[in-house]
Motif scaffolding. Structure first.
Motif, short mmCIF file in Angstrom:
data_model
loop_
_atom_site.label_atom_id
_atom_site.label_comp_id
_atom_site.label_asym_id
_atom_site.label_seq_id
_atom_site.Cartn_x
_atom_site.Cartn_y
_atom_site.Cartn_z
N ARG A 129 31.74 25.77 127.87
CA ARG A 129 31.36 25.14 126.57
C ARG A 129 29.95 25.03 126.57
O ARG A 129 29.27 25.19 125.58
N CYS A 187 43.39 24.23 120.09
CA CYS A 187 43.32 24.38 121.70
C CYS A 187 42.97 25.63 122.11
O CYS A 187 41.81 25.55 123.13
N LEU A 188 43.35 26.76 121.59
CA LEU A 188 42.78 28.03 122.30
C LEU A 188 41.36 28.26 122.11
O LEU A 188 40.55 28.49 123.15
N GLU A 202 35.31 29.86 118.07
CA GLU A 202 34.64 28.63 117.71
C GLU A 202 33.03 28.85 117.36
O GLU A 202 32.49 28.23 116.53
N LEU A 203 32.36 29.49 118.41
CA LEU A 203 31.02 29.58 118.33
C LEU A 203 30.50 30.33 117.07
O LEU A 203 29.62 29.99 116.30
N SER A 254 39.08 25.88 121.60
CA SER A 254 38.43 24.80 122.25
C SER A 254 38.40 24.93 123.84
O SER A 254 37.55 24.39 124.40
N THR A 255 39.50 25.62 124.31
CA THR A 255 39.63 25.69 126.01
C THR A 255 39.22 27.08 126.33
O THR A 255 39.33 27.14 127.56
N GLU A 256 39.38 28.15 125.85
CA GLU A 256 39.42 29.39 126.26
C GLU A 256 38.67 30.60 125.54
O GLU A 256 37.82 31.22 125.74
N LEU A 258 32.27 37.61 125.03
CA LEU A 258 33.56 37.11 125.30
C LEU A 258 34.74 37.86 125.15
O LEU A 258 36.03 37.82 125.64
N ASN A 259 34.56 39.00 124.23
CA ASN A 259 35.80 39.63 124.07
C ASN A 259 36.16 40.78 124.97
O ASN A 259 35.24 41.08 125.72
N TYR A 318 36.39 30.78 123.39
CA TYR A 318 35.19 30.21 122.94
C TYR A 318 34.35 30.62 121.63
O TYR A 318 33.59 30.22 120.71
N PRO A 345 39.24 22.55 129.35
CA PRO A 345 38.43 23.90 128.79
C PRO A 345 38.18 24.77 130.34
O PRO A 345 38.04 24.32 131.32
#
Ligand code: SF4
Ligand code: SF4
Lengths: 178, 291
Positions: free
Chosen positions: A146, B13-14, B23-24, B16-18, B278-279, B20, A133
């Motif tokens: 995160r 993966c994407l 996912e949020l 989860s690691t970058e 984050l965009n 965000y 991450p």
């Protein structure tokens, strides 16, 4: 070197061809024997215009047994995996899946793996994900993790050692560089 | 209904690691729509990057995620079309080939996992489309007629020889969501073309050309924003928009939102809840329009 040039040096390899055929059948896909060169796959191919990838040519060369030549060609790394060829083929042939099989043969013979794919593979072996991450920066300049976003911890295999070992065994040919 | 069992969230993966924000915003929108979901421990990559090296490596990775969902008696709710395709394809292959299935089961056994073939991948797009179809999005504050160009992503739609969340040549679920939210779908002929999301790992320049041409096409047809249900497409159209503009030599400045960011905005969720900072693309243009 262009694919057609390679063909002048070519020699059919029936064993390799039957390996590819067997593996495509395992995936439930038609073998290149069903290809009648209609060209529909290349008509929709994302990488045709920019990178001169011609999926119908890949299917035809595989059918004629020129696996060795295909495996040695850089063109197999030009596929965008857009799946148009598989979608369009009236015969159930899937050039993209032929290409992925060719890539794995290339790698098992020591062809250098594209750097990005290699990095992701190593990270998956170590952590289960393509990368750790990262801390990212927003448009405002603010930094985010995160935790800062109050997202739960990134997923991770519970028994990392057993996971890595199992995955490693499937990649032995690649990592061994046979 | 596209899902009968409990949903186990699978960001991939994407996200989860970058990326965000994918996912949020997905979590916050699921909460807002009262779609129950849970987290499962032990998830991993779907195997896309290793499919070029070993079929078995990909099948093992996809199957272990399905096995974990099964432990919870659920389906995998995929936030990424690339994961959704690879996991669904693995499920199809494991049904087809007894030999491959036996090999995969042996690998899973080393980790103490069992694959019964029950769990499926269910895409976030399907969940949102069902919310739109059942009228759940109708009470949102709406998109005030914003013109929205849909970018589905190749692996969202193809191939049609296995279950996919929309029609390969004439998809319409993103547009249906946009309409339900009071936005106006913008059609553009390049809608189904590829953004270069996977090509970028082996041919970066060509991939950026694809992304740049795609954004330009939507921009030239007057889109206020582009929406996509796939983090790989976000990575290209949003995160790489500046680089892509350089490669195609066009001034690109079109906001790009992940599907749940758009739905969340219309539902009135906050910028923080949707991770809009984050965009990389100019999403403030959308915020100004919505007031
Ligand atoms: S998957 Fe690859 S070969 Fe097939 S159409 Fe797309 S870019 Fe071309
Ligand atoms: S679409 Fe199928 S049959 Fe036609 S050229 Fe391509 S692989 Fe051959």
């Amino acid at each position: 070197m262009a694919l057609v040039d390679l063909l002048t040096l070519a020699e059919e390899k029936p064993e390799l061809k039957s390996k590819v055929y067997r593996e495509l059948l395992e995936l439930g896909l038609s073998t290149p024997d069903y290809c009648y060169l209609c060209g529909r796959c290349s008509g929709g191919c994302t990488s045709m215009r920019l990178l001169e990838l011609k999926p119908h040519e890949i299917a035809a060369l595989a059918r004629d047994g020129f696996i060795e030549e295909l495996v040695g060609s850089e063109i197999i790394w030009a596929c965008a995996q857009c799946l148009q060829c598989r979608e369009r083929c009236p015969q159930g042939v899937s050039p993209v899946d032929i290409i992925l099989k060719l890539r794995s043969i290339a790698v098992s013979r020591g062809a250098e793996l594209p750097e990005e794919l290699s990095k992701m593979m190593m990270s998956i072996l170590d952590t289960g994900l393509i990368q750790e991450p990262r801390e990212v920066v927003g448009r405002s300049g603010r930094k985010y993790t995160r935790e800062a976003l109050r997202l739960p911890p990134a997923p991770r295999p519970k028994d990392m050692a057993a996971f890595s070992e199992a995955l490693m065994s499937t990649l032995e040919v690649v990592l061994g560089g046979v | 209904m596209g899902y009968e069992l409990e949903l186990v969230i699978y960001p991939g993966c994407l996200a989860s690691t970058e990326l965000y924000a994918c996912e949020l915003s997905a979590r916050r929108v699921l909460d807002a729509l009262e779609v129950p979901y849970r987290d499962a421990e032990g998830l991993s990559c779907c195997g896309m990057p290793v499919k070029s090296m070993s079929t078995l490596a990909w099948l093992y990775l996809s199957a272990r995620n399905l096995a974990l969902a099964e432990e919870h008696g659920g389906d995998l709710l995929t936030l990424c079309s690339v994961c959704d395709f690879h996991i669904s394809e693995a499920r199809r292959v494991l049904k087809h080939s007894r030999e491959l299935r036996a090999k995969v089961e042996e690998l899973l056994d080393q980790e103490g996992l069992r694959y019964a073939g029950r769990a499926r991948a269910v895409s976030m797009l399907a969940v949102l489309a069902e919310a739109a179809e059942s009228g759940k999005l109708a009470e949102s504050r709406g998109l005030s007629g914003l013109k929205v160009a849909a970018h589905y992503g190749c692996q969202t739609l193809r191939p049609s020889d296995m279950p996919r969340p929309d029609h390969p040549e004439a998809p319409g679920r993103l547009e249906a969501i946009v309409k339900a939210l009071g936005g106006e779908p913008v059609d553009y002929p390049e809608k189904l073309s590829c953004c270069g999301g996977i090509l970028v790992y082996t041919r970066r320049e060509a991939a950026l050309t694809l992304a740049g041409e795609k954004v330009a096409a939507a921009q030239e047809r007057g889109a206020d924003l582009i929406v996509t249900p796939c983090p790989h497409c976000m990575k290209m159209l949003d995160q790489s928009q500046k680089a892509a503009a350089g490669v195609v030599g066009k001034p690109l400045s079109t906001p790009v939102l992940y599907a749940t960011q758009l739905v969340g905005l219309a539902l009135g969720l906050s910028e923080e809840e949707l991770g809009l900072d984050l965009n990389s693309s100019p999403v403030e243009k959308v915020l100004e329009r919505l007031g």
